[in-house]
Design a protein around this motif. Structure first.
Motif, PDB file in Angstrom:
ATOM      1  N   UNK A  62      10.614   9.917  -1.801  1.00 17.52           N
ATOM      2  CA  UNK A  62       9.285   9.424  -2.301  1.00 17.52           C
ATOM      3  C   UNK A  62       8.319   9.371  -1.088  1.00 17.52           C
ATOM      4  N   UNK A  63       8.849   8.618  -0.117  1.00 16.93           N
ATOM      5  CA  UNK A  63       8.132   8.559   1.134  1.00 16.93           C
ATOM      6  C   UNK A  63       7.223   9.832   1.636  1.00 16.93           C
ATOM      7  N   UNK A  64       8.325  10.914   1.691  1.00 19.95           N
ATOM      8  CA  UNK A  64       7.819  12.147   2.267  1.00 19.95           C
ATOM      9  C   UNK A  64       6.927  12.621   1.173  1.00 19.95           C
ATOM     10  N   UNK A  65       7.117  12.796  -0.067  1.00 18.04           N
ATOM     11  CA  UNK A  65       6.079  13.249  -0.952  1.00 18.04           C
ATOM     12  C   UNK A  65       4.975  12.496  -1.118  1.00 18.04           C
ATOM     13  N   UNK A  66       4.875  11.002  -1.028  1.00 16.32           N
ATOM     14  CA  UNK A  66       3.735  10.264  -0.569  1.00 16.32           C
ATOM     15  C   UNK A  66       3.021  10.648   0.491  1.00 16.32           C
ATOM     16  N   UNK A  67       3.504  10.903   1.807  1.00 18.29           N
ATOM     17  CA  UNK A  67       3.040  11.602   2.770  1.00 18.29           C
ATOM     18  C   UNK A  67       2.167  12.659   2.738  1.00 18.29           C
ATOM     19  N   UNK A  68       2.611  13.394   1.484  1.00 12.93           N
ATOM     20  CA  UNK A  68       1.862  14.694   1.326  1.00 12.93           C
ATOM     21  C   UNK A  68       0.981  14.663   0.340  1.00 12.93           C
ATOM     22  N   UNK A  69       0.736  13.456  -0.017  1.00  6.69           N
ATOM     23  CA  UNK A  69      -0.437  13.118  -0.805  1.00  6.69           C
ATOM     24  C   UNK A  69      -0.175  13.297  -2.272  1.00  6.69           C
ATOM     25  N   UNK A  70       0.978  13.022  -2.672  1.00  9.09           N
ATOM     26  CA  UNK A  70       1.468  13.232  -4.213  1.00  9.09           C
ATOM     27  C   UNK A  70       1.139  12.122  -4.810  1.00  9.09           C
ATOM     28  N   UNK A  71       0.401  12.182  -5.597  1.00  6.26           N
ATOM     29  CA  UNK A  71       0.084  10.635  -6.459  1.00  6.26           C
ATOM     30  C   UNK A  71       1.203   9.941  -7.180  1.00  6.26           C
ATOM     31  N   UNK A  72       1.925  10.832  -7.796  1.00  6.12           N
ATOM     32  CA  UNK A  72       3.045  10.233  -8.426  1.00  6.12           C
ATOM     33  C   UNK A  72       3.939   9.396  -7.362  1.00  6.12           C
ATOM     34  N   UNK A  73       3.996   9.837  -6.209  1.00  5.90           N
ATOM     35  CA  UNK A  73       4.769   9.191  -5.195  1.00  5.90           C
ATOM     36  C   UNK A  73       4.188   7.769  -4.688  1.00  5.90           C
ATOM     37  N   UNK A  74       2.724   7.743  -4.525  1.00  5.74           N
ATOM     38  CA  UNK A  74       2.168   6.643  -4.311  1.00  5.74           C
ATOM     39  C   UNK A  74       2.236   5.819  -5.302  1.00  5.74           C
ATOM     40  N   UNK A  75       1.800   5.928  -6.340  1.00  5.94           N
ATOM     41  CA  UNK A  75       2.377   5.057  -7.477  1.00  5.94           C
ATOM     42  C   UNK A  75       3.652   4.475  -7.521  1.00  5.94           C
ATOM     43  N   UNK A  82       2.394  -3.849  -3.678  1.00  3.86           N
ATOM     44  CA  UNK A  82       2.434  -3.073  -4.620  1.00  3.86           C
ATOM     45  C   UNK A  82       1.073  -2.604  -5.296  1.00  3.86           C
ATOM     46  N   UNK A  83       0.079  -4.014  -5.501  1.00  4.63           N
ATOM     47  CA  UNK A  83      -1.146  -3.723  -5.700  1.00  4.63           C
ATOM     48  C   UNK A  83      -1.867  -2.732  -4.862  1.00  4.63           C
ATOM     49  N   UNK A  84      -1.773  -2.933  -3.606  1.00  8.60           N
ATOM     50  CA  UNK A  84      -2.305  -2.114  -2.739  1.00  8.60           C
ATOM     51  C   UNK A  84      -2.144  -0.378  -2.947  1.00  8.60           C
ATOM     52  N   UNK A  85      -0.690  -0.221  -3.000  1.00  8.27           N
ATOM     53  CA  UNK A  85      -0.417   1.179  -3.716  1.00  8.27           C
ATOM     54  C   UNK A  85      -1.108   1.832  -4.786  1.00  8.27           C
ATOM     55  N   UNK A  86      -1.064   0.708  -5.876  1.00  9.42           N
ATOM     56  CA  UNK A  86      -1.649   1.138  -7.104  1.00  9.42           C
ATOM     57  C   UNK A  86      -3.437   1.488  -6.914  1.00  9.42           C
ATOM     58  N   UNK A  87      -3.812   0.770  -6.085  1.00  9.49           N
ATOM     59  CA  UNK A  87      -5.315   0.883  -5.687  1.00  9.49           C
ATOM     60  C   UNK A  87      -5.676   2.126  -4.966  1.00  9.49           C
ATOM     61  N   UNK A  88      -4.854   2.465  -4.115  1.00  9.44           N
ATOM     62  CA  UNK A  88      -4.543   3.851  -3.464  1.00  9.44           C
ATOM     63  C   UNK A  88      -4.616   4.909  -4.350  1.00  9.44           C
ATOM     64  N   UNK A  89      -3.847   4.919  -5.437  1.00  8.96           N
ATOM     65  CA  UNK A  89      -3.742   5.917  -6.372  1.00  8.96           C
ATOM     66  C   UNK A  89      -4.969   5.885  -7.196  1.00  8.96           C
ATOM     67  N   UNK A  90      -5.787   4.911  -7.449  1.00  7.92           N
ATOM     68  CA  UNK A  90      -6.882   4.750  -8.181  1.00  7.92           C
ATOM     69  C   UNK A  90      -7.957   5.466  -7.472  1.00  7.92           C
ATOM     70  N   UNK A  91      -7.887   5.245  -6.193  1.00  5.64           N
ATOM     71  CA  UNK A  91      -8.824   5.780  -5.432  1.00  5.64           C
ATOM     72  C   UNK A  91      -8.904   7.496  -5.265  1.00  5.64           C
ATOM     73  N   UNK A  92      -7.521   7.977  -5.784  1.00  8.63           N
ATOM     74  CA  UNK A  92      -7.451   9.324  -5.911  1.00  8.63           C
ATOM     75  C   UNK A  92      -7.762   9.731  -7.495  1.00  8.63           C
ATOM     76  N   UNK A  93      -8.035   8.986  -8.194  1.00 12.02           N
ATOM     77  CA  UNK A  93      -8.239   9.136  -9.619  1.00 12.02           C
ATOM     78  C   UNK A  93      -7.112   9.286 -10.517  1.00 12.02           C
ATOM     79  N   UNK A  94      -5.922   8.749 -10.134  1.00 14.83           N
ATOM     80  CA  UNK A  94      -4.624   8.895 -10.828  1.00 14.83           C
ATOM     81  C   UNK A  94      -4.590   7.841 -11.946  1.00 14.83           C
ATOM     82  N   UNK A  95      -4.530   8.463 -13.000  1.00  9.07           N
ATOM     83  CA  UNK A  95      -4.325   7.540 -14.306  1.00  9.07           C
ATOM     84  C   UNK A  95      -3.014   6.560 -14.142  1.00  9.07           C
ATOM     85  N   UNK A  96      -1.960   6.710 -13.492  1.00 11.54           N
ATOM     86  CA  UNK A  96      -0.940   5.869 -13.286  1.00 11.54           C
ATOM     87  C   UNK A  96      -1.217   4.603 -12.498  1.00 11.54           C
ATOM     88  N   UNK A  97      -2.331   4.822 -11.413  1.00 10.46           N
ATOM     89  CA  UNK A  97      -2.562   3.705 -10.906  1.00 10.46           C
ATOM     90  C   UNK A  97      -3.371   2.858 -11.508  1.00 10.46           C
TER      91      UNK A  97
END
Length: 766
Positions: free
Chosen positions: A133-146, A165-180
């Motif tokens: 998951x960390x590797x995927x998140x490092x490549x910008x995968x929004x699901x992984x960031x969430x 956890x809140x910080x990561x959800x906000x990162x996903x929101x910055x990418x426009x991810x609905x899961x965040x």
């Protein structure tokens, strides 16, 4: 497919990885992969996308995957894992994801991490899952960031840290991810890492819903359903569920099915519910698959089919769904749709408990308390109940309360027991309501507590509790918390019996037998006892033995009586043990064995059988099957009398009258004989007649003697019939009448009275 609501909660920490260059691929595959990925990022699952696109393309994806294309490996692996256009093979699916991840594909990394997180197709390993998951998140995968935020939120693979956890959800929101947006809304709703704010949660859910998140639509529906942050409006809730279902979201389709099943926000329609459950099950929704299993098990909306239920439970259990694992264990424990295997059932309960299933934890407690498939251990049972209670399981609160009430596996604490019963009742548990009411009824003499108990029984009965309906019958029969009413008691017992409650059917039998609230009908009584006995209610099996023994509602049949007493013994009924002992004592249908009879009586008294105490007392009094001990006999009679055993009144009276095992006291003897006779004990009435005849403990009174002889005779006592013959023959308390005397001697003789037979012979000679 694994991507479901739970997958918004995975990972910890970040390790950024460099993407490996994708091999060249045909333009069509690139477009398909991007479409698949976009759909996954938006909805959190891609089963609908696969079902739409795979029919024409799966063979090509598989061919390209075999040629080394990571994008094709993701598409083909997901199809194989979900069984779309090919046989489902979770192990093979995981292998494709692992290959794709090794080639640097972020979705493949996320998917293999998901498999390792859930233990599907590979060994469950949170740490390894985290690495991917960390590797995927490092490549910008929004699901992984969430998912990283989710892991910090739940403490999976990393120390629990809700603020991170809140910080990561906000990162996903910055990418426009609905899961965040959705998960941050969940945190505000529950007060996780932030101050609880239901209104902010609603705002975030709406933003996620606008971005097409079916999870957010479901969340908004649930808020309307429960009135959390929004006005309670089930009709509006259904609208949100429908929007999510229109997006092809399996969980929303399942929830809509539940609404149809229960008639919430719409008319109740079990057939439509089944259709929706099947639709969601086709999308591999484990809740829907499990619900279908339950419907087949119970025959709700479909024909009852226990084998099909087991197949469905197995299918959902393969996806590691704890509820299905528990359901499969239940079937194995009870032999429903499969061979009974309590040991395997307990294994499954442990597996479900390991996944956090509180019902399985409670069931493990019950298994340990009864020694079913597990070592009988009251302390271990309590430990499981306590674990389940921590998860707010109401059934476990009841079981733990009973342990505390009786001091089983834990130190006795009635106050704490009462607290657990009260908690379970207020959680809305019908069983909790009944237990709370039982405590109020049985442990308080206050009238207001009796009335409150009655109200709790009524609430539980309104929720469909057959046990509560039976208890309402007891309240009306005895006038507890309500005005005494035999008719209402009868109605409640009948309703409870119709709902399948064995105790209610048993007491309905008493109503028919004794004419309580209805016309007396001994045949109907026997039918009710049969219903309860089929449900393995011990007292009913014993009562059927009594009916066959005495010819109540059926012809007298000592053989059938013995069979029913034996069944009752198998079910642990103590009075039936005394009956079996009596047959060994007298040699009825078994070889006469007085020592074995005493053994049975001792088994019965160890379980507090009052009739067994009297039988054992009789043996000790007369030295039958054991050493004679008149004093000990009287002690057993006194214990039986304390339990309200009517035959003990006569036994005590007889001993006091004759100074057996106790100091002679004729006046006290007459008191106990009168108590027994008042309860229609024929032996007491007969001996009381002789006391009046001879002036023992009372003034001599021949007319009263005749009255008591008559009562005993009416109750079928042969000696009393012979006594009446004596009175009529000699003119004692009545006019002399040899014809009536002969009639009474004949009745007594038919019942085996030898003295009556001898007198009849003498009368014939005259």
């Amino acid at each position: 497919m694994i991507r479901c609501l739970a997958l918004w909660f995975l990972l910890p920490g970040f390790v950024f990885a460099q993407a490996k260059k994708e091999p060249e691929a045909v333009p069509e595959l690139v477009a398909e992969y991007q479409s698949y990925k976009a759909f996954s990022l938006k909805t959190g699952e891609a089963n609908i996308w696969l079902k739409k696109n795979a029919p024409k393309r799966f063979p090509e994806w598989l061919k390209l995957a075999e040629a080394g294309d990571a994008r094709a490996m993701v598409l083909a692996g997901d199809c194989i894992g979900d069984g779309v256009e090919t046989a489902r093979d979770e192990k093979k699916s995981a292998e494709w994801f692992l290959k794709g991840a090794g080639l640097g594909n972020d979705m493949a990394m996320f998917m293999i991490g998901s498999r390792q997180y859930a233990g599907i197709g590979v060994k469950k390993d949170g740490k390894k899952a985290l690495e991917w998951f960390q590797k995927a998140a490092g490549l910008g995968n929004e699901l992984a960031i969430v998912a990283v935020g989710g892991c910090h939120l739940k403490g999976v693979g990393v120390e629990k840290d809700e603020k991170k956890a809140i910080g990561y959800f906000r990162k996903a929101i910055d990418l426009g991810n609905p899961g965040g947006y959705f998960l941050l809304g969940t945190c505000f709703q529950r007060g996780l890492g932030v101050e609880k704010d239901e209104q902010k949660a609603i705002v975030l859910y709406r933003k996620a819903a606008d971005l097409g998140s079916p999870f957010a639509l479901i969340a908004l529906g649930l808020c309307h359903h429960s009135g959390v942050g929004l006005e309670r409006d089930i009709g509006r809730a259904v609208e949100f569920y429908q929007k999510a279902a229109d997006l092809g979201h399996s969980q929303a389709i399942y929830i809509l099915g539940k609404c149809h099943q229960q008639g919430q926000g719409m008319e109740k329609n079990e057939q439509r519910a089944i259709e929706l459950f099947r639709q969601a099950a086709d999308l591999r929704d484990v809740m829907a698959i499990t619900e279908l299993g339950f419907c087949h098990l119970q025959g709700f909306g479909v024909d009852k089919d226990e084998k099909q239920a087991v197949l469905l439970y197995r299918q959902a259990a393969e996806q590691n769904y704890d509820v299905a694992i528990f359901g499969l264990g239940y079937c194995l424990e009870n032999g429903s749709g499969t061979d009974k295997d309590v040991n395997k059932a307990v294994e499954l309960y442990r597996r479900a408990a390991g996944l956090g299933n509180s019902t399985a934890m409670c069931r493990l407690g019950i298994c340990h308390s009864k020694g079913v498939g597990a070592e009988k251990d009251a302390k271990k049972a309590v430990e499981w109940y306590q674990k389940s209670v921590k998860l707010e399981n109401a059934e476990a609160m009841v079981e733990l309360g009973l342990c505390l009430l009786n001091g089983v596996g834990v130190e006795k604490d009635e106050k704490q027991a009462a607290d657990y019963f009260s908690r379970a009742a207020r959680e809305g548990s019908p069983a909790g309501m009944v237990s709370h009411a039982n405590y109020l009824r049985d442990h308080s003499g206050q009238e207001q507590d009796q009335e409150e108990a009655f109200d709790w029984y009524r609430k539980a009965a309104d929720l469909g509790s057959d046990s509560a309906m039976c208890q309402l019958g007891h309240c009306y029969r005895r006038g507890i918390g309500a005005t005494k009413s035999p008719v209402r008691a009868f109605v409640c017992y009948r309703m409870g019996a119709r709902r399948g409650n064995a105790e209610a059917a048993h007491f309905l039998g008493y109503c028919h037998r004794d004419g309580l609230g209805t016309e007396r009908d001994e045949k109907l009584a026997v039918e009710c006892f049969h219903q309860a006995a089929r449900l393995d209610y011990p007292a009913a099996a014993h009562e059927l033995g009594v009916c066959h023994r005495d010819g109540v509602g059926v012809e007298k049949d000592e053989k059938k009586a013995f069979e029913w007493f034996q069944k009752a013994v198998d079910l642990g009924h103590p009075d039936a043990m005394a009956e079996v002992g009596w047959r060994h004592q007298r040699g009825l249908l078994v070889k006469k064995d007085e020592k074995k009879a005493v053994e049975w009586y001792r088994k019965a008294v160890n379980l507090r059988s009052a009739s067994g105490m009297v039988r054992l007392g009789d043996c000790l009094l007369n030295g039958i099957g054991t050493e004679k001990d008149e004093k000990k006999a009287v002690e057993w009679y006194e214990q039986a009398q304390g339990l309200g055993e009517v035959s003990a009144y006569h036994a005590l009276g007889h001993c006091l009258l004759n100074g057996l095992g106790t100091e002679k006291d004729e006046k006290l003897a007459v008191y106990w004989l009168h108590m027994g006779a008042s309860e229609n004990n024929p032996e007491s009435a007969h001996e009381l007649a002789m006391c009046h005849r001879d002036g023992r403990g009372v003034e001599k009174d021949q007319q009263k003697a005749v009255e008591w002889y008559q009562k005993a005779a009416d109750l079928g006592h042969a000696g009393a019939m012979s006594g009446l013959g004596d009175c009529h023959l000699r003119g004692i308390g009545v006019e002399k009448d040899e014809k009536k005397a002969a009639e009474w001697y004949q009745k007594a003789a038919k019942l085996g009275d030898e003295s009556a037979r001898a007198i009849l012979k003498m009368m014939d000679k005259k």
